[in-house]
Design an enzyme around this catalytic site. Structure first.
Site, mmCIF file in Angstrom:
data_model
loop_
_atom_site.group_PDB
_atom_site.id
_atom_site.type_symbol
_atom_site.label_atom_id
_atom_site.label_comp_id
_atom_site.label_asym_id
_atom_site.label_seq_id
_atom_site.Cartn_x
_atom_site.Cartn_y
_atom_site.Cartn_z
ATOM 1 C CB SER A 100 -0.874 0.018 1.255
ATOM 2 O OG SER A 100 -1.692 -1.128 1.326
ATOM 3 C CB ALA A 121 -8.650 1.432 1.890
ATOM 4 C CG HIS A 179 -8.490 -6.286 -3.186
ATOM 5 N ND1 HIS A 179 -7.466 -5.608 -3.821
ATOM 6 C CD2 HIS A 179 -7.968 -6.789 -2.038
ATOM 7 C CE1 HIS A 179 -6.367 -5.725 -3.083
ATOM 8 N NE2 HIS A 179 -6.642 -6.416 -2.006
#
Length: 283
Positions: free
Chosen positions: A60, A113, A154
């Site tokens: 990430s 996220a 996803h």
């Protein structure tokens, strides 16, 4: 010439499988390197990167703030939310103020996220009632009431309606609206700095070639990726792959790099990451 084995960590997802089709099937020149594919969820890969365990890894971009002493960013392999991104879903449509007070199931504290969620709510993790779980268990958690809101990533971004859930906020849309239309930076590939600069460049070129090969041989690459397409048929998997393997994936470009600077810069200014991040790319 003896082969050198490179450990390559990525998620067991159709977009990553699509990207590395040429590499996995050895359909491109490997320049004397052998790649050992290690498939793990993104939170696990983020944690392994903090320990410098893998040679090359998907991470990430939030996690880059914690591993930049060990890893450099590769110029290809990015996942960018261009007008879309991680979503907050629930059984009913909650307002922003309501979400701030709900229990939120999240796919990992180092995911981009989760950082985007903190930026959107203007609240650090310590002020949020959140529970961490594998991303593929979030729908079940919201459905059972274990959490009231789910932060989905996803393919969940395309399948949430099957679970009778509503979108409360798409964080990719919010990011673009507040950052001059830039994409939301989500994931990237990194290489350990134990490799000499020339080797980093060679490996970077190999990975870029794999992505280009998949884009040039899309039907075959999609077929290869389908084994990782949970809860998706071919058409939906192809759509998902197109969201996250595209021109941004071949090269961030200046807009992509600026988006990472803003993302981590805003996070630093709000005390969400430990230091202002300089981006180090393999050129």
């Amino acid at each position: 010439m003896s082969q050198r084995t490179v450990t390559l960590g990525h998620s067991p997802d159709p977009d990553d499988a699509f990207m590395f089709y040429g590499l996995a099937r050895k359909l491109i020149p490997l320049d004397g390197f052998e790649f050992e594919h290690i498939l793990q969820d993104i939170q696990t890969l983020n944690e392994r990167a903090t320990r410098g365990e893998l040679d090359v890894s998907a991470i990430s971009l939030h996690a880059y703030a914690y591993v930049s002493d060990k890893y450099a960013l590769l110029p290809s392999g990015a996942s960018m939310g261009d007008g879309y991104g991680p979503m907050l879903v629930a059984k009913e449509k909650f307002t922003k103020a309501e979400i701030a007070g709900k229990r939120i199931a999240v796919p990992g504290t180092m995911t981009s996220a989760f950082l985007a969620l903190q930026l959107w709510l203007a609240k650090p993790a310590a002020e949020l009632d959140h529970v961490v779980m594998p991303f593929d268990q979030i729908f079940q958690a919201v459905g059972s009431g274990q959490a009231q809101v789910g932060l989905i990533i996803h393919e969940g971004q395309l399948t949430y309606q099957k679970h009778c859930l509503q979108v409360c906020q798409d964080l990719g849309i919010w990011w673009g609206q507040t950052n001059d239309g830039l994409p939301l930076p989500l994931g990237g590939n990194v290489i350990h700095k134990r490799f000499a600069p020339a080797e980093r460049k060679t490996i970077a070129d190999i990975l870029t070639s794999s992505i280009q090969y998949s884009l040039d041989h899309r039907p075959e690459a999609v077929s290869h990726a389908l084994r990782y397409a949970r809860d998706m048929g071919r058409n939906l998997a192809d759509k998902f792959i197109g969201m996250y393997v595209n021109h941004w994936t071949l090269d961030y470009g200046e807009k992509g790099r600026e988006s990472i600077r803003r993302f981590l810069g805003q996070a630093f200014e709000r005390g969400l990451v430990p230091h202002r991040q300089e981006l180090e790319f393999v050129e």
